[in-house]
Design a protein around this motif. Structure first.
Motif, short mmCIF file in Angstrom:
data_model
loop_
_atom_site.label_atom_id
_atom_site.label_comp_id
_atom_site.label_asym_id
_atom_site.label_seq_id
_atom_site.Cartn_x
_atom_site.Cartn_y
_atom_site.Cartn_z
N SER A 1 0.80 -1.22 0.00
CA SER A 1 0.00 0.00 0.00
C SER A 1 0.83 1.27 0.00
O SER A 1 0.30 2.35 0.24
N PHE A 2 2.14 1.14 -0.23
CA PHE A 2 2.99 2.33 -0.10
C PHE A 2 3.17 3.04 -1.44
O PHE A 2 2.74 4.18 -1.59
N ALA A 3 3.75 2.36 -2.42
CA ALA A 3 3.93 2.97 -3.74
C ALA A 3 4.12 1.87 -4.77
O ALA A 3 4.87 0.92 -4.53
N GLY B 1 0.29 4.73 -7.98
CA GLY B 1 0.84 4.03 -9.13
C GLY B 1 0.23 4.60 -10.39
O GLY B 1 -0.60 5.52 -10.33
N ALA B 2 0.63 4.01 -11.53
CA ALA B 2 0.15 4.56 -12.80
C ALA B 2 -1.29 4.16 -13.07
O ALA B 2 -1.96 4.72 -13.94
N ASN B 3 -1.76 3.16 -12.37
CA ASN B 3 -3.13 2.69 -12.61
C ASN B 3 -3.90 2.73 -11.29
O ASN B 3 -3.66 3.58 -10.46
N GLY B 4 -4.79 1.77 -11.13
CA GLY B 4 -5.61 1.77 -9.91
C GLY B 4 -4.85 1.24 -8.72
O GLY B 4 -3.64 1.00 -8.78
N ALA B 5 -5.55 1.09 -7.62
CA ALA B 5 -4.96 0.57 -6.40
C ALA B 5 -5.78 -0.65 -5.95
O ALA B 5 -6.97 -0.73 -6.23
N TRP B 6 -5.13 -1.57 -5.23
CA TRP B 6 -5.79 -2.84 -4.88
C TRP B 6 -6.97 -2.64 -3.91
O TRP B 6 -7.84 -3.51 -3.82
N LEU B 7 -7.00 -1.54 -3.21
CA LEU B 7 -8.19 -1.16 -2.43
C LEU B 7 -8.56 0.24 -2.88
O LEU B 7 -7.66 1.07 -3.08
N PRO B 8 -9.84 0.53 -3.05
CA PRO B 8 -10.21 1.86 -3.56
C PRO B 8 -9.92 2.97 -2.55
O PRO B 8 -10.18 2.82 -1.36
N GLN B 9 -9.35 4.07 -3.06
CA GLN B 9 -9.09 5.23 -2.20
C GLN B 9 -10.27 6.20 -2.32
O GLN B 9 -10.76 6.43 -3.43
N ASP C 1 0.84 -2.29 -11.34
CA ASP C 1 -0.09 -3.42 -11.29
C ASP C 1 -1.12 -3.27 -10.17
O ASP C 1 -1.88 -4.20 -9.88
N GLY C 2 -1.11 -2.13 -9.51
CA GLY C 2 -2.11 -1.89 -8.46
C GLY C 2 -1.67 -2.31 -7.08
O GLY C 2 -2.35 -2.05 -6.09
N LEU C 3 -0.50 -2.98 -7.03
CA LEU C 3 0.04 -3.48 -5.76
C LEU C 3 1.36 -2.76 -5.50
O LEU C 3 2.22 -2.73 -6.39
#
Ligand code: GLC
Length: 567
Positions: free
Chosen positions: A43-45, A461-469, A50-52
């Motif tokens: 969850s840091f950067a 990241g360049a795309n989404g995140a594994w949990l929505p912000q 890849d979202g992770l």
């Protein structure tokens, strides 16, 4: 998962990297008053989009952490894992999950951290492995009674055909702590079913962890955080004991047992393991450090922190204290005394990846059912984010003035609140499913960090995140706070810089006769900290104001505010 020999390998297969040692100090006591920044790697950067989050994402941001002024990083697990429990289900403790990087990436991270004068602490998960670990897979294939099963805790079930679990022990995450395998035996898992408990009476287990500690130490790691340090040894004498009324109480039930007599928590034999590990830590210069995650009452917790064991243990009583001057003073006094009696340094934690972020938690009325609060999406009771942030900032300045070391959880320097309204459809914490969708779990403090005010994942990241912000994260982002006077990020930077200058000794002296609801103490020569937990402004004590968590009001310290003064 990578292949590795099932027999313990005597020395690590990878050569240790060369460029580690410029540690700004080889001081063996560097950890005693260090500020340690916890990174939850997923969850840091996210460097590869890849979202992770990943290791290269961390390395790229290390200059920011050094500018923040922390002394060390603690990396939560980055090992190969199917992420059944956010990486605390480790399939191979001596490798990097390919989604998070490679061992070369890890070495680069350590090199860069050391170049910047930051120490690196990694997580060791000795109570259990992932069910994907080569040992567990071997145990499944080998069948009942095999030596391979003996590295874990396999038992026959009860009932006419063994259809009942061997005991009534409950998993911390809910439900029975036993899982049945196709041949009819059961294995113990104090956490998720994907996390089988190891048998610490087995010499292979002991040897393998020695290998792991040397493996990371040889790669330049400065210290270790020991996961569930109090659960390793178990009373496995037949017949196994049922816990009856205490079965579901988890660690809370410990108080009902004479010290050291619970069948799987806080047993006296556990300390032999840490004395053994200390010998390994001390073969390095400076000696490797360690901190125990042990959810046990104060005096027993201190045993893990003895100098010939781990040196430190997390002080969760401080984290669990309510926002009340008398209670906090008591907890601080007791914690310092307990740490001192053990020859350890005290530790202070307000947030981590397992608890509700303190910018929200400190506003919940004492006794709030936090799970009900999470299930209500953070609406019952509603928490005013501004009031929460104000209190969090005051609590942080108080924590950073205390003698000992402080553990800061990523995102608290941004003032992030708990994301209490995550839709249940996105939840990843095994607690949710394992409790039959009753307990919402810990995802709300694990939402990826916002770095920028815009972008698909606010710069994570360049795309989404594994949990929505949530959209509210934009205003908490690094970009929104960087260089902004009065922002929480700048408050942390200033506080950490000042703290380094002001630290002197490991004691504090309480001021007596302070107004009700006010905590005031002096540190060493000329550093005074005062926190107003009452509902009305109070006069400031003598001293030069060096830093406040909120603006003063007519020269008075307003409610929910901490000030640092110097002489
Ligand atoms: C520790 C970790 C937690 C994990 C558990 C099982 O409490 O902090 O995140 O779920 O151990 O490994």
């Amino acid at each position: 998962m990578t292949d590795r020999p099932t027999a313990p390998d005597p020395r690590p297969p990878h050569p240790a990297p060369d460029a580690t040692p410029d540690l700004s100090s080889r001081d063996p006591d560097w950890w005693r008053q260090a500020v340690v920044y916890q990174i939850y790697p997923r969850s840091f950067a996210d460097a590869d989009g890849d979202g992770l989050g990943d290791l290269r994402g961390i390395t790229r941001r290390l200059t920011r952490l050094s500018a923040l002024g922390v002394d060390a990083l603690w990396l939560s697990p980055f090992y190969p894992s199917e992420l059944a429990d956010g990486g605390y289900d480790v399939a191979d403790p001596r490798d990097v999950d390919p989604r998070l990087g490679t061992l070369d990436d890890f070495d680069a991270l350590v090199r860069e951290a050391h170049r910047l004068g930051l120490k690196v602490i990694v997580d060791i998960v000795p109570n259990h492995t992932s069910h994907q670990h080569v040992w567990f897979q071997e145990a499944l294939r080998a069948g009942p009674g095999s030596p391979a099963r003996d590295r874990y805790v396999f038992r026959d079930g009860r009932g006419a055909s063994g259809e009942l679990p061997p005991t009534d022990w409950q998993s911390v995450f809910g439900g029975s702590a036993w899982q049945r395998v196709p041949d009819g035996q059961w294995y113990l898992h104090l956490f998720a079913a994907e996390q089988p408990d190891l048998n610490w009476d087995h010499p292979d287990v002991r040897e393998d962890f020695r290998t792991t500690l040397r493996f990371w130490s040889d790669r330049g790691v400065d210290g270790f955080r020991i996961d569930v340090a109090h659960a390793l040894t178990k009373d496995l004498e037949e017949p196994l004991r049922d816990l009856g009324d205490h079965a579901a109480g988890g660690e809370a039930a410990l108080v009902d047992f004479a010290p050291g007599t619970h069948p799987f928590y806080d047993r006296d034999e556990t300390h032999e393991i840490y004395r053994d590990w200390r010998k390994i830590f001390d073969t390095y210069t400076p000696p490797r450090t360690a901190v125990a995650e042990a959810w046990v009452p104060g005096a027993r917790r201190a045993l893990y922190a003895r100098p010939d064991e781990l040196g430190q243990a997390f002080n969760f009583e401080y984290l669990e204290a309510v926002w009340d001057a008398d209670e906090l003073r008591q907890v601080i006094t007791d914690s310092l005394a307990t740490a001192q009696a053990a020859g350890a340094s005290a530790t202070w934690v307000l947030s981590n990846h397992d608890v509700i972020r303190h910018a929200s938690r400190l506003m919940l009325p004492p006794g709030t059912d936090t799970n009900a609060w999470l299930l209500s999406g953070g609406k019952a009771p509603a928490v005013d984010p501004e009031a929460g942030l104000r209190r969090a900032r005051a609590a942080t300045l108080l924590m950073l003035a205390l003698p000992g070391s402080a553990y800061v959880y990523q995102g608290e320097e941004l003032g992030l609140p708990e994301v209490a309204d995550l839709p249940t459809s996105v939840l990843q914490d095994p607690i949710w499913e394992q409790t039959g969708r009753v307990r919402k779990g810990r995802d709300g403090c694990r939402v990826p960090l916002p770095w920028t005010t815009t972008g698909p994942s606010y710069g994570f990241g360049a795309n989404g995140a594994w949990l929505p912000q949530p959209p509210s994260f934009a205003a908490y982002s690094v970009e929104a706070q960087d260089g902004v006077e009065g922002s929480t990020l700048e408050l942390y930077r200033t506080a950490l810089r000042l703290r380094r200058k002001l630290i002197d000794g490991e004691t504090l002296k309480w001021a007596e006769d302070t107004p009700e609801g006010v905590l005031q103490f002096d540190r060493g020569d000329g550093w005074r900290c005062v926190t107003n937990l009452s509902a009305a402004p109070v006069p400031l004590p003598p001293g030069e104001v060096a830093l406040t968590s909120a603006p003063l009001e007519d020269g008075h310290l307003p409610p929910d505010t901490t000030a640092w003064l110097t002489r």
